[in-house]
Design a protein around this motif. Structure first.
Motif, PDB file in Angstrom:
ATOM      1  N   GLY A 147      16.731  -1.123  -6.787  1.00 32.88           N
ATOM      2  CA  GLY A 147      17.555  -0.521  -7.818  1.00 32.88           C
ATOM      3  C   GLY A 147      18.108   0.823  -7.377  1.00 32.88           C
ATOM      4  O   GLY A 147      17.720   1.361  -6.331  1.00 32.88           O
ATOM      5  N   PRO A 148      19.022   1.403  -8.181  1.00 34.31           N
ATOM      6  CA  PRO A 148      19.701   2.640  -7.766  1.00 34.31           C
ATOM      7  C   PRO A 148      18.757   3.828  -7.584  1.00 34.31           C
ATOM      8  O   PRO A 148      19.096   4.782  -6.880  1.00 34.31           O
ATOM      9  CB  PRO A 148      20.689   2.892  -8.914  1.00 34.31           C
ATOM     10  CG  PRO A 148      20.174   2.095 -10.074  1.00 34.31           C
ATOM     11  CD  PRO A 148      19.509   0.900  -9.477  1.00 34.31           C
ATOM     12  N   GLY A 149      17.593   3.785  -8.223  1.00 36.64           N
ATOM     13  CA  GLY A 149      16.628   4.873  -8.046  1.00 36.64           C
ATOM     14  C   GLY A 149      15.792   4.750  -6.800  1.00 36.64           C
ATOM     15  O   GLY A 149      14.966   5.620  -6.506  1.00 36.64           O
ATOM     16  N   GLY A 150      16.004   3.664  -6.041  1.00 35.32           N
ATOM     17  CA  GLY A 150      15.237   3.457  -4.819  1.00 35.32           C
ATOM     18  C   GLY A 150      13.804   3.043  -5.102  1.00 35.32           C
ATOM     19  O   GLY A 150      13.418   2.732  -6.233  1.00 35.32           O
ATOM     20  N   ILE A 151      12.996   3.045  -4.074  1.00 41.91           N
ATOM     21  CA  ILE A 151      11.588   2.672  -4.230  1.00 41.91           C
ATOM     22  C   ILE A 151      10.833   3.807  -4.928  1.00 41.91           C
ATOM     23  O   ILE A 151      10.938   4.977  -4.550  1.00 41.91           O
ATOM     24  CB  ILE A 151      10.952   2.323  -2.861  1.00 41.91           C
ATOM     25  CG1 ILE A 151       9.539   1.753  -3.070  1.00 41.91           C
ATOM     26  CG2 ILE A 151      10.960   3.500  -1.912  1.00 41.91           C
ATOM     27  CD1 ILE A 151       8.948   1.144  -1.811  1.00 41.91           C
ATOM     28  N   GLU A 152      10.109   3.463  -5.975  1.00 40.64           N
ATOM     29  CA  GLU A 152       9.357   4.451  -6.757  1.00 40.64           C
ATOM     30  C   GLU A 152       7.867   4.151  -6.802  1.00 40.64           C
ATOM     31  O   GLU A 152       7.060   5.047  -7.071  1.00 40.64           O
ATOM     32  CB  GLU A 152       9.883   4.486  -8.200  1.00 40.64           C
ATOM     33  CG  GLU A 152      11.355   4.821  -8.312  1.00 40.64           C
ATOM     34  CD  GLU A 152      11.830   4.801  -9.753  1.00 40.64           C
ATOM     35  OE1 GLU A 152      10.994   5.000 -10.663  1.00 40.64           O
ATOM     36  OE2 GLU A 152      13.030   4.589  -9.973  1.00 40.64           O
ATOM     37  N   GLU A 153       7.512   2.899  -6.590  1.00 38.42           N
ATOM     38  CA  GLU A 153       6.119   2.467  -6.646  1.00 38.42           C
ATOM     39  C   GLU A 153       5.750   1.825  -5.313  1.00 38.42           C
ATOM     40  O   GLU A 153       6.618   1.390  -4.555  1.00 38.42           O
ATOM     41  CB  GLU A 153       5.916   1.444  -7.776  1.00 38.42           C
ATOM     42  CG  GLU A 153       6.475   1.866  -9.116  1.00 38.42           C
ATOM     43  CD  GLU A 153       5.688   2.981  -9.764  1.00 38.42           C
ATOM     44  OE1 GLU A 153       4.520   3.195  -9.354  1.00 38.42           O
ATOM     45  OE2 GLU A 153       6.219   3.638 -10.678  1.00 38.42           O
ATOM     46  N   PHE A 154       4.469   1.755  -5.024  1.00 35.66           N
ATOM     47  CA  PHE A 154       4.042   1.051  -3.824  1.00 35.66           C
ATOM     48  C   PHE A 154       4.531  -0.403  -3.877  1.00 35.66           C
ATOM     49  O   PHE A 154       4.451  -1.058  -4.919  1.00 35.66           O
ATOM     50  CB  PHE A 154       2.517   1.042  -3.710  1.00 35.66           C
ATOM     51  CG  PHE A 154       1.906   2.373  -3.351  1.00 35.66           C
ATOM     52  CD1 PHE A 154       2.615   3.347  -2.662  1.00 35.66           C
ATOM     53  CD2 PHE A 154       0.583   2.649  -3.690  1.00 35.66           C
ATOM     54  CE1 PHE A 154       2.036   4.555  -2.325  1.00 35.66           C
ATOM     55  CE2 PHE A 154      -0.014   3.849  -3.353  1.00 35.66           C
ATOM     56  CZ  PHE A 154       0.728   4.810  -2.676  1.00 35.66           C
ATOM     57  N   ALA A 155       5.004  -0.865  -2.745  1.00 33.77           N
ATOM     58  CA  ALA A 155       5.439  -2.253  -2.607  1.00 33.77           C
ATOM     59  C   ALA A 155       4.686  -2.861  -1.430  1.00 33.77           C
ATOM     60  O   ALA A 155       4.114  -2.144  -0.597  1.00 33.77           O
ATOM     61  CB  ALA A 155       6.943  -2.321  -2.383  1.00 33.77           C
ATOM     62  N   PRO A 156       4.666  -4.188  -1.321  1.00 33.97           N
ATOM     63  CA  PRO A 156       3.914  -4.816  -0.223  1.00 33.97           C
ATOM     64  C   PRO A 156       4.401  -4.362   1.156  1.00 33.97           C
ATOM     65  O   PRO A 156       5.596  -4.276   1.429  1.00 33.97           O
ATOM     66  CB  PRO A 156       4.182  -6.314  -0.437  1.00 33.97           C
ATOM     67  CG  PRO A 156       4.500  -6.439  -1.889  1.00 33.97           C
ATOM     68  CD  PRO A 156       5.235  -5.189  -2.241  1.00 33.97           C
TER      69      PRO A 156
END
Length: 348
Positions: free
Chosen positions: A41-50
């Motif tokens: 999304g436009p806010g980029g990565i905000e939470e840990f992802a795999p």
């Protein structure tokens, strides 16, 4: 007024903050900004992802930071018993060889023969299976350590100015005094990165952290580090990069694009400058700082780690959102190492 930050909260903040930035950046390290925003999304990565098959995975950045810390602890402990035994860079070099053995078991026997069994089984970190995971280690670090020769300022091992020397150096800033920290950090970075910019950037980051721990704010700490930097030969790439970061902080809008205008972070001076910029812009908002640091088309885990080191040292562990700490790989071990560094610093 200066604030004493030589507290366990700030030591934990520095190491945990770096690891959180590293883990947030790991899933997007090799993606462009468009790829990141298309996916998250436009806010980029905000939470840990795999990344690497798990959520909250650390990379080689945090692995090497921990081995840096272990080398410092072992060296300083020996120095307390026998002052003539104080060889910080050599102790850290042996710690890096132990890290190398976790990444490539085929070199273990050769290193034991060359450096002795005690050097290669020292410390506690090699006993953690999780640290034997391969997490995109840098070529300069691998090749220099495999060479069997310890790089020094006088005898450079290569001409690399990749960010592998600066992204692991934060522990030096936590335990070395401001008058020694720059030189010690340069020597440690030069073990694997022989270009002056590669080790001067590390010296600068360690000095900034030392100044923060002594009670200065980030701007004053950066100014002190720049003054030391300008007294060194071949400083111009680092000083220009820091000037670019400060100019962006003062005059440009806060955006992912502004971060990208400073650089990509693959090389040492850019990684340092991005970390300083993101930490200055974020102020007391830890999440804002690391989100800025990782959402760009460059070395996201390293710039996230450096920003997290700086903000964690400034703000302490309590400023790091619990949602990150709960899912961070090896958080308990990182806390233990931070506690060891804190106990060590109180003795000197």
């Amino acid at each position: 007024m200066n604030m004493n930050r030589k507290t366990l909260n700030n030591f934990e903040g520095c190491l945990l903050g770096g690891a959180v930035g590293d883990a947030l950046g790991a899933p997007v390290e090799f993606m462009s900004l468009k790829e990141i925003t298309d996916r998250f999304g436009p806010g980029g990565i905000e939470e840990f992802a795999p990344a690497y098959g798990k959520i909250g995975a650390i990379t080689d950045d945090t692995q090497m930071t921990l081995f840096t810390a272990e080398g410092l602890v072992l060296s300083k402990t020996r120095e307390a018993v026998d002052p003539t035994a104080a060889q910080v860079p050599l102790s850290v070099y042996h710690a890096y060889l132990r890290w190398l053995s976790t990444q490539d078991r085929s070199v273990a026997d050769k290193m034991i023969a060359q450096h002795g069994t005690c050097s290669m089984i020292d410390g506690i970190l090699i006993g953690f299976r999780e640290l034997h995971a391969t997490r995109a280690p840098g070529n300069a670090c691998l090749s220099s350590l495999k060479s069997g020769v310890m790089g020094t300022l006088q005898h450079p091992i290569n001409n690399s100015k990749g960010c592998g020397g600066v992204m692991r150096i934060a522990p030096v800033g936590l335990v070395e005094p401001p008058d020694k920290v720059f030189g010690t950090a340069c020597q440690i970075a030069a073990i694997t990165h022989g270009h002056p910019t590669g080790y001067l950037a590390a010296g600068c980051l360690a000095r900034i952290i030392a100044e923060i721990m002594s009670g200065h704010d980030l701007l004053a700490a950066t100014s002190a580090a720049r003054r030391t930097l300008e007294d060194r030969n071949n400083h111009h790439e680092c000083t220009r990069a820091l000037a670019k970061a400060l100019d962006a902080w003062k005059h440009k809008p806060v955006s992912f694009e502004t971060v990208a205008s400073i650089g990509q972070g693959w090389i040492a001076e850019e990684a340092l400058a991005i970390g300083v910029y993101c930490a200055l812009v974020a102020g007391s908002d830890f999440q804002k700082g690391i989100m800025l640091a990782v959402n760009h088309g460059g070395d996201s885990d390293s710039t996230g780690a450096i920003t997290g080191n700086l903000m964690g040292a400034l703000l302490g562990r309590t400023a790091i959102p619990q949602k990150y700490l709960e899912k961070l790989e090896l958080a308990d071990l990182i806390e233990e190492i931070a506690s060891d560094l804190h106990a060590l610093s109180s003795k000197f």
